[in-house]
Design a protein around this motif. Structure first.
Motif, short mmCIF file in Angstrom:
data_model
loop_
_atom_site.label_atom_id
_atom_site.label_comp_id
_atom_site.label_asym_id
_atom_site.label_seq_id
_atom_site.Cartn_x
_atom_site.Cartn_y
_atom_site.Cartn_z
N ALA A 114 39.68 -7.36 -51.20
CA ALA A 114 38.06 -7.74 -51.57
C ALA A 114 37.04 -6.05 -51.33
O ALA A 114 36.09 -5.84 -51.76
N ALA A 115 37.69 -6.85 -50.00
CA ALA A 115 36.25 -5.45 -49.24
C ALA A 115 36.10 -3.98 -49.37
O ALA A 115 34.68 -3.41 -49.79
N LYS A 118 34.99 -4.16 -52.65
CA LYS A 118 33.36 -4.01 -52.95
C LYS A 118 32.80 -2.86 -52.14
O LYS A 118 31.30 -2.92 -52.76
N GLU A 134 35.92 -13.60 -51.33
CA GLU A 134 37.00 -12.71 -51.51
C GLU A 134 38.58 -13.38 -51.24
O GLU A 134 38.43 -14.13 -51.54
#
Length: 422
Positions: A114-115, A118, A134
Motif C-alpha cells: 500500500a505504501a 500511495k 493500508e
C-alpha cells in the motif's frame, strides 16, 4: 517504466491463469495501479476505496498476497486440470512452463505494498492520499516464501492431491440441475460414529477398493432409522477427501437427471460417491428406471470414477400394496418381481439394524467418553434408557441426542434422572 506499470504489463500477459483478470478484487487492484500513475488524486482515492472495500469483504486479514494465493489454488485452468489428472509429456511440460511464467507475474503483483502505491500516487504531497488505510502484504504466502520453480512444484502437488477449481474448494456437492458446492458440509468423521464396526468396515473396504483402483461397487445401506447409514456415507467423504473422494447428493426428485450428473463428472480426475438418501419409490414412479440403468449399465459405459451409495429404511425400494397385485397384467408376477428386485441390482446391500440394550448403552458410554462427561455409568445408562422410551426407541441417533442433552444438563448442574428431580 515504473514498477507498477511493469506489474500491470506482466499481469495483462497471463496465459493459463488468465481467469484471475476477471476477479472483481484483482480488477479493482489493477485499476488502482493505473490510477496511481494517472496523476489525479480524487480518482486515485476513489479507486483505492473501491479496492480496499472489495479486499476487506473477501479476506478478513486484508492480505492481498493471501487472496491471490487462494485464487491460484482454486483456479480451474488447463494446467490445474492436467496436474490433477497426473498428466505428463511434452504438452504438459509446455503448460507447466506457462504456469511458471504466470505465477512469477502474480508474485510481482502480490509484492506491491500500500505504501508503494500511495508513494507512486504522490502521497507525500497529498494529505488525503497519505491518510488512506493500508492493506497487508506480509503474509507467508507461496509468493514470498518460494522461488518460481518451488512455487510451480507446490501448485502441481496441490492440484494432484486436491483437484482443481470448485473440486479443490469443496468436498461435498448437491445436484440442483447443476453442481453446487456445499459451503457448510456435515463435518462428521468415522471416529465420531460408534459401534457397527463390522457394517461400517464393509462400507470402508468397498470405498478403498474404489479409490485405489480395485473396483468397488454400488452400495445400498439398508436398515432401521437413526442407525447411522447417512452419517457413514458423509463421513467417508470427509475421511478420504485427501485421496480424491468427493460426494454429490442427489435429491430423489432429480433422479431422472442421474445420467446428466454422471456425464458432468465423467472427465473429472477425481472419485465421486453419488449419494441417494432415504430411497423409496411409489409403484407408479418411473424415475427408478434411471437408477436401474446406472446400476446395471446401459448403452453408455459406466464411468470408473462414480459409484452410487444409497440409503433406505426399506429392503424393497418400491412401495407395494395388496391392491398392486390386482392388476390387469397377463404377466403380473414378472412385473412385480421387476419392481421388487431393484435393490438386488446394487453390488452389496449392507444392513444397519437398531441396537439391543447392551449395544445402545455401549454407544452412549463411548460418546460420553468423547465429551468427557463425568457421570457415573449406572446413572448414565438409566437416564439413557429413559431417553430411549421418550424418543421412540434405542438407536445411535437417540444415543447422540441423549448425550447432547446430558452434556447440557451437567453443565447447568441439573439431574439426569427424572426421579432425582422430584
Amino acid at each position: 517504466m515504473g514498477d507498477l506499470s511493469k506489474a500491470r504489463s506482466a499481469i495483462d500477459s497471463l496465459t493459463v491463469y488468465r481467469n484471475l483478470l476477471s476477479d472483481e478484487t484483482v480488477s479493482r487492484f489493477l485499476r488502482l495501479l493505473a490510477a496511481a500513475e494517472g496523476g489525479d488524486a480524487a480518482s486515485f482515492c476513489a479507486a483505492y476505496g473501491e479496492f480496499f472495500c472489495s479486499l476487506a469483504n473477501r479476506n478478513a486479514a486484508l492480505d492481498m498476497a493471501q487472496l491471490l494465493e487462494r485464487l491460484v489454488r482454486l483456479d480451474d485452468n488447463a494446467f490445474s486440470r492436467a496436474a490433477a489428472g497426473g498428466e505428463e509429456g511434452k504438452a504438459y511440460g509446455l503448460l507447466r512452463k506457462a504456469a511458471e511464467y504466470d505465477l512469477a507475474a502474480i508474485a510481482t503483483l502480490a509484492a506491491i505494498s500500500a505504501a508503494q502505491i500511495k508513494t507512486a500516487a504522490g502521497g507525500a504531497q497529498s494529505e488525503a492520499i497519505s491518510a488512506l488505510p493500508e492493506y497487508a502484504n506480509d503474509s507467508k504466502s507461496v509468493f514470498s516464501t518460494l522461488d518460481r520453480f518451488e512455487r510451480t512444484d507446490e501448485m502441481e502437488r496441490f492440484y494432484r492431491q486436491n483437484g482443481f477449481g470448485r473440486f479443490a474448494e469443496f468436498g461435498a456437492f448437491r445436484w440442483t440441475g447443476e453442481l453446487i458446492g456445499v459451503v457448510n458440509a456435515d463435518p462428521v468423521r468415522l471416529n465420531d460414529l460408534k459401534e457397527y464396526d463390522y457394517e461400517r468396515g464393509l462400507v470402508v473396504a468397498n470405498t478403498l477398493d474404489f479409490l485405489e483402483g480395485r473396483g468397488g461397487g454400488n452400495l445400498l445401506l439398508y436398515g432401521d432409522r437413526g442407525t447411522g447409514k447417512s452419517s457413514t456415507v458423509k463421513a467417508l467423504a470427509n475421511e478420504y477427501r485427501a485421496k480424491g473422494l468427493r460426494i454429490v447428493e442427489l435429491p430423489l426428485k432429480r433422479l431422472p437427471e442421474l445420467p446428466a450428473v454422471i456425464e458432468t463428472l465423467r472427465a473429472i480426475p477425481l472419485k465421486f460417491l453419488l449419494f441417494l438418501d432415504d430411497v423409496s419409490f411409489a409403484t407408479d414412479d418411473e424415475s427408478f428406471s434411471s437408477l436401474k440403468s446406472v446400476l446395471e449399465g446401459g448403452v453408455v459405459a459406466r464411468p470408473e470414477n462414480c459409484r452410487v451409495y444409497a440409503t433406505s429404511n426399506r429392503r424393497h425400494l418400491i412401495k407395494e400394496s395388496f391392491s398392486d397385485r390386482n392388476v390387469d397384467d397377463v404377466h403380473a408376477g414378472d412385473t412385480m418381481q421387476e419392481k421388487l428386485s431393484l435393490a438386488d441390482r446394487f453390488d452389496q446391500t449392507i444392513s444397519f439394524f437398531a441396537p439391543g440394550q447392551a449395544h445402545y448403552f455401549a454407544i452412549v458410554r463411548s460418546l460420553a467418553v468423547d465429551r468427557r462427561l463425568a457421570v457415573p455409568a449406572e446413572t448414565l445408562e438409566r437416564a439413557a434408557a429413559q431417553w430411549a422410551l421418550r424418543s421412540g426407541g434405542r438407536t445411535p441417533r437417540a444415543a447422540r441426542q441423549f448425550v447432547d442433552w446430558a452434556q447440557a444438563q451437567t453443565e447447568q448442574g441439573r439431574p439426569l434422572l427424572e426421579s432425582e428431580s422430584d
